[in-house]
Design a protein around this motif. Structure first.
Motif, short mmCIF file in Angstrom:
data_model
loop_
_atom_site.label_atom_id
_atom_site.label_comp_id
_atom_site.label_asym_id
_atom_site.label_seq_id
_atom_site.Cartn_x
_atom_site.Cartn_y
_atom_site.Cartn_z
N ALA A 66 -11.55 -27.58 -43.10
CA ALA A 66 -10.94 -27.65 -41.77
C ALA A 66 -10.21 -28.99 -41.60
O ALA A 66 -10.68 -29.88 -40.92
N PRO A 67 -9.05 -29.14 -42.24
CA PRO A 67 -8.35 -30.43 -42.22
C PRO A 67 -7.52 -30.64 -40.95
O PRO A 67 -6.32 -30.85 -41.01
N ALA A 114 -7.48 -35.94 -28.71
CA ALA A 114 -7.21 -35.99 -30.15
C ALA A 114 -6.25 -34.88 -30.58
O ALA A 114 -6.60 -33.70 -30.56
N PRO A 115 -5.04 -35.27 -31.02
CA PRO A 115 -4.09 -34.26 -31.50
C PRO A 115 -4.45 -33.79 -32.90
O PRO A 115 -4.82 -34.57 -33.76
N THR A 116 -4.32 -32.51 -33.11
CA THR A 116 -4.60 -31.91 -34.41
C THR A 116 -3.41 -32.11 -35.35
O THR A 116 -2.34 -32.57 -34.93
N ASP A 117 -3.58 -31.71 -36.60
CA ASP A 117 -2.47 -31.79 -37.55
C ASP A 117 -1.29 -30.95 -37.09
O ASP A 117 -0.13 -31.34 -37.27
N ALA A 118 -1.57 -29.80 -36.46
CA ALA A 118 -0.48 -28.95 -35.95
C ALA A 118 0.32 -29.70 -34.88
O ALA A 118 1.55 -29.59 -34.82
N ALA A 119 -0.36 -30.46 -34.04
CA ALA A 119 0.34 -31.25 -33.01
C ALA A 119 1.22 -32.32 -33.66
O ALA A 119 2.34 -32.57 -33.20
N PHE A 120 0.72 -32.94 -34.71
CA PHE A 120 1.53 -33.94 -35.42
C PHE A 120 2.75 -33.29 -36.06
O PHE A 120 3.83 -33.88 -36.08
N ALA A 129 3.24 -29.31 -22.45
CA ALA A 129 1.79 -29.27 -22.22
C ALA A 129 1.04 -29.10 -23.54
O ALA A 129 1.39 -28.25 -24.36
N ALA A 130 0.00 -29.91 -23.71
CA ALA A 130 -0.91 -29.76 -24.85
C ALA A 130 -2.15 -29.06 -24.32
O ALA A 130 -2.74 -29.48 -23.33
N LYS A 131 -2.54 -28.00 -24.97
CA LYS A 131 -3.69 -27.21 -24.53
C LYS A 131 -4.97 -27.87 -25.05
O LYS A 131 -5.09 -28.18 -26.22
N LEU A 132 -5.91 -28.09 -24.13
CA LEU A 132 -7.22 -28.59 -24.54
C LEU A 132 -8.01 -27.43 -25.13
O LEU A 132 -8.01 -26.33 -24.58
N GLN A 133 -8.66 -27.66 -26.26
CA GLN A 133 -9.43 -26.62 -26.92
C GLN A 133 -10.83 -26.56 -26.30
O GLN A 133 -11.62 -27.49 -26.48
N VAL A 134 -11.10 -25.49 -25.58
CA VAL A 134 -12.33 -25.36 -24.80
C VAL A 134 -13.57 -25.61 -25.65
O VAL A 134 -14.52 -26.26 -25.20
N THR A 135 -13.59 -25.14 -26.87
CA THR A 135 -14.78 -25.31 -27.72
C THR A 135 -14.89 -26.71 -28.30
O THR A 135 -15.89 -27.03 -28.93
N VAL A 143 -15.59 -40.48 -25.76
CA VAL A 143 -15.63 -39.03 -25.81
C VAL A 143 -14.30 -38.51 -26.34
O VAL A 143 -13.25 -39.11 -26.12
N ILE A 144 -14.35 -37.38 -27.05
CA ILE A 144 -13.16 -36.77 -27.63
C ILE A 144 -12.93 -35.42 -26.99
O ILE A 144 -13.87 -34.63 -26.83
N HIS A 145 -11.67 -35.14 -26.65
CA HIS A 145 -11.22 -33.82 -26.23
C HIS A 145 -10.11 -33.44 -27.20
O HIS A 145 -9.12 -34.18 -27.31
N VAL A 146 -10.25 -32.35 -27.91
CA VAL A 146 -9.25 -31.96 -28.90
C VAL A 146 -8.13 -31.18 -28.21
O VAL A 146 -8.38 -30.27 -27.43
N THR A 147 -6.88 -31.59 -28.52
CA THR A 147 -5.70 -30.92 -27.96
C THR A 147 -4.98 -30.16 -29.04
O THR A 147 -5.13 -30.42 -30.21
#
Length: 167
Positions: free
Chosen positions: A39-40, A75-81, A147-153, A163-167
């Motif tokens: 899960a990179p 925290a932006p994911t690789d897809a966001a980058f 808009a960046a969607k926050l990942q609920v999980t 604290v981290i919230h993944v976007t």
């Protein structure tokens, strides 16, 4: 909870069936842990943070690696980058001008610990201006208006230093 609302002379007691253990990892350690071959999702974030190492007040790697602190990282994911690379016309994080990269990263960091239940719809100050949070749609909007969607999980990942919230 095994019992609730027990009145005492100086407050109320709620009995629980286990001990509460504080977080043992920093934001940086959690991001590294969540970046595996299977899960990179944060390889680009780690590379971006590494580029700030040794930059004094702009050393965001040191801030998210510190043993103490009160930060919130969207925290932006690789897809966001990848979306950022396309928007900037670059191939990777090393081609982003350093000042631009620092500005982008600081837009993802709030200088206080904010769990999702602490967030309200409206503006939230980051280390680089404000973002707009919509708690109904679970989105964060920066200066671009996208808009960046926050990942609920992946909300409320508690760390020693924030604290981290993944976007």
């Amino acid at each position: 909870m095994t019992a609730t609302d027990i009145q005492a002379s100086n407050g109320i007691v709620h009995v629980i069936d286990r001990t509460l253990v504080p977080p043992s990892k920093t934001i940086a350690e959690i991001v590294v842990e969540k970046t595996t071959a299977a899960a990179p999702q944060f390889i680009q974030l780690l590379a971006a943070l590494a580029r700030t190492d040794g930059l004094g007040d702009n050393n965001l790697l040191a801030a998210v690696s510190a043993a103490t602190g009160e930060l919130t990282v969207f925290a932006p994911t690789d897809a966001a980058f990848q979306t950022l690379y396309t928007a900037l016309g670059v191939a990777n994080v090393n081609e982003i001008p350093l000042a631009t990269l620092i500005a982008v990263l600081k837009k993802h960091v709030v200088g206080a610990r904010r769990f999702s239940t602490d967030l309200v719809s409206g503006t939230v100050p980051t280390l680089n201006g404000n973002v707009t949070v919509n708690t109904t749609n679970l989105t964060v909007v920066g200066g671009s208006g996208t808009a960046a969607k926050l990942q609920v999980t992946l909300l409320n990942i508690n760390a020693k230093n924030g604290v981290i919230h993944v976007t």
